[in-house]
Design a protein around this motif. Structure first.
Motif, PDB file in Angstrom:
ATOM      1  N   GLY A  69      -3.944 -21.570  30.137  1.00  0.00           N
ATOM      2  CA  GLY A  69      -3.777 -21.392  28.465  1.00  0.00           C
ATOM      3  C   GLY A  69      -2.464 -20.686  28.260  1.00  0.00           C
ATOM      4  N   GLU A  70      -1.907 -19.923  29.303  1.00  0.00           N
ATOM      5  CA  GLU A  70      -0.572 -19.070  29.102  1.00  0.00           C
ATOM      6  C   GLU A  70       0.644 -19.725  29.009  1.00  0.00           C
ATOM      7  OE1 GLU A  70       1.240 -14.954  31.427  1.00  0.00           O
ATOM      8  OE2 GLU A  70      -0.136 -16.326  32.319  1.00  0.00           O
ATOM      9  N   LEU A  71       0.900 -20.870  29.780  1.00  0.00           N
ATOM     10  CA  LEU A  71       1.945 -21.457  30.130  1.00  0.00           C
ATOM     11  C   LEU A  71       2.380 -22.397  28.673  1.00  0.00           C
ATOM     12  CD1 LEU A  71       4.372 -22.626  31.792  1.00  0.00           C
ATOM     13  CD2 LEU A  71       3.043 -24.626  32.251  1.00  0.00           C
ATOM     14  N   LYS A  72       3.627 -22.151  27.936  1.00  0.00           N
ATOM     15  CA  LYS A  72       3.788 -22.622  26.628  1.00  0.00           C
ATOM     16  C   LYS A  72       4.833 -23.766  26.649  1.00  0.00           C
ATOM     17  CE  LYS A  72       1.580 -19.117  24.668  1.00  0.00           C
ATOM     18  NZ  LYS A  72      -0.082 -19.468  24.819  1.00  0.00           N
ATOM     19  N   ASN A 129       1.092 -21.820  40.135  1.00  0.00           N
ATOM     20  CA  ASN A 129       0.627 -20.513  40.775  1.00  0.00           C
ATOM     21  C   ASN A 129       0.972 -19.376  40.006  1.00  0.00           C
ATOM     22  OD1 ASN A 129      -0.218 -21.396  43.493  1.00  0.00           O
ATOM     23  ND2 ASN A 129       1.553 -22.636  43.146  1.00  0.00           N
ATOM     24  N   CYS A 130       1.615 -19.118  38.966  1.00  0.00           N
ATOM     25  CA  CYS A 130       2.023 -18.208  38.106  1.00  0.00           C
ATOM     26  C   CYS A 130       1.653 -17.884  36.719  1.00  0.00           C
ATOM     27  CB  CYS A 130       3.587 -18.109  38.407  1.00  0.00           C
ATOM     28  SG  CYS A 130       4.432 -17.931  39.813  1.00  0.00           S
ATOM     29  N   PHE A 131       0.753 -18.642  36.189  1.00  0.00           N
ATOM     30  CA  PHE A 131       0.419 -18.430  34.920  1.00  0.00           C
ATOM     31  C   PHE A 131      -1.053 -18.647  34.907  1.00  0.00           C
ATOM     32  CE2 PHE A 131       4.471 -20.208  34.587  1.00  0.00           C
ATOM     33  CZ  PHE A 131       5.085 -19.507  33.374  1.00  0.00           C
ATOM     34  N   LYS A 132      -1.879 -17.872  34.063  1.00  0.00           N
ATOM     35  CA  LYS A 132      -3.115 -17.960  33.607  1.00  0.00           C
ATOM     36  C   LYS A 132      -3.490 -19.184  33.088  1.00  0.00           C
ATOM     37  CE  LYS A 132      -3.694 -12.991  33.643  1.00  0.00           C
ATOM     38  NZ  LYS A 132      -3.723 -11.843  32.967  1.00  0.00           N
TER      39      LYS A 132
END
Length: 160
Positions: A110-113, A105-108
């Motif tokens: 591809g944003e999560l690393k 719920n908190c990342f776009k």
């Protein structure tokens, strides 16, 4: 002038009592870092960038509530370590639930690393599921709290 903070330690609710102990974000981040091997005051302070007075207050509360114990440091007799107790280690479920909710719920895209993986096979963890005693997966509208009397009998039901 700010009013006195509501105390939840006597609330008749497991969520409220838990939040009284670990309900601020710094406490949960301190616990998260302990799971990553952080144990000294200076390590917590450096990794979190937290003011020393706030860190000290949070650690004191977590020790008083049995989440951490204080143990001597092997490297120096003048330093001690904050070590998760069995009670503190049980909070891993809370941290994983928060992680998984945040992932979803908190990342776009591809944003999560980072990904949470199993140490044994280094594969991503499965989603947490709540199950009834008979093994059925229970969804967000499939449960309620039931008031019990001291004898253990159900006195009244109410929606959670």
């Amino acid at each position: 002038m700010k009013g006195k903070r509501t105390q939840l330690d006597q609330a008749n609710c497991g969520i409220a009592r838990t939040l009284e102990i670990v309900g601020d974000w710094w406490s949960l981040l301190i616990i998260r870092n302990a799971f990553h091997g952080v144990g000294r005051f200076s390590e917590f302070q450096k990794s979190l960038g937290l003011a020393k007075n706030i860190l000290s207050a949070r650690l004191k509360k977590l020790v008083e509530n049995g989440i951490f114990s204080i143990e001597p440091d092997d490297e120096s007799s003048s330093i001690h370590r904050y070590v998760l107790t069995d009670k503190g280690e049980k909070l891993y479920v809370v941290l994983i639930a928060l992680w998984q909710w945040g992932e979803e719920n908190c990342f776009k895209p591809g944003e999560l690393k980072h990904v949470m993986v199993d140490n044994r096979n280094r594969k991503p963890l499965g989603r947490l599921q709540i199950k009834a005693k008979d093994g059925r997966v229970v969804g967000p509208r499939d449960f309620r709290t039931i008031r019990i009397e001291s004898t253990g009998k159900r006195a009244a039901e109410r929606r959670a």
